[in-house]
Design an enzyme around this catalytic site. Sequence first.
Site, short mmCIF file in Angstrom:
data_model
loop_
_atom_site.label_atom_id
_atom_site.label_comp_id
_atom_site.label_asym_id
_atom_site.label_seq_id
_atom_site.Cartn_x
_atom_site.Cartn_y
_atom_site.Cartn_z
N MET A 4 0.83 -1.18 0.00
CA MET A 4 0.00 0.00 0.00
C MET A 4 0.87 1.24 0.00
O MET A 4 1.01 1.91 1.02
CB MET A 4 -0.91 0.01 1.22
CG MET A 4 -1.90 -1.12 1.26
SD MET A 4 -2.91 -1.04 -0.22
CE MET A 4 -4.27 -2.03 0.25
N PRO A 5 1.50 1.57 -1.11
CA PRO A 5 2.35 2.77 -1.13
C PRO A 5 1.52 4.05 -0.99
O PRO A 5 0.50 4.22 -1.64
CB PRO A 5 3.01 2.73 -2.50
CG PRO A 5 2.86 1.32 -2.98
CD PRO A 5 1.61 0.82 -2.35
#
Length: 76
Positions: A1-2
């Site tokens: 989940m950047p």
Amino acid sequence: MPHVIVKLYAGRSDQQKARIAEEVTKAIVASAGCGEAAVSVSIEEFAPEDWGEQVYRPDILERPDTLYKKPGYSPP
């Protein structure tokens, strides 16, 4: 989940900021191997006179271990 935070001088239009977020998202998807839905991008704007104390010193100078691309300028 950047999650990517882009910090820049104030003054870009909403269209420019949307384009920046779109291009950053494309780069993250291509290089991190994640889906577009996993990426979030926020943009924080700063006055040029605040850049040194609010961005350069805390995010660049004091965190060299997290810096993967060094700037080619000296602090303002």
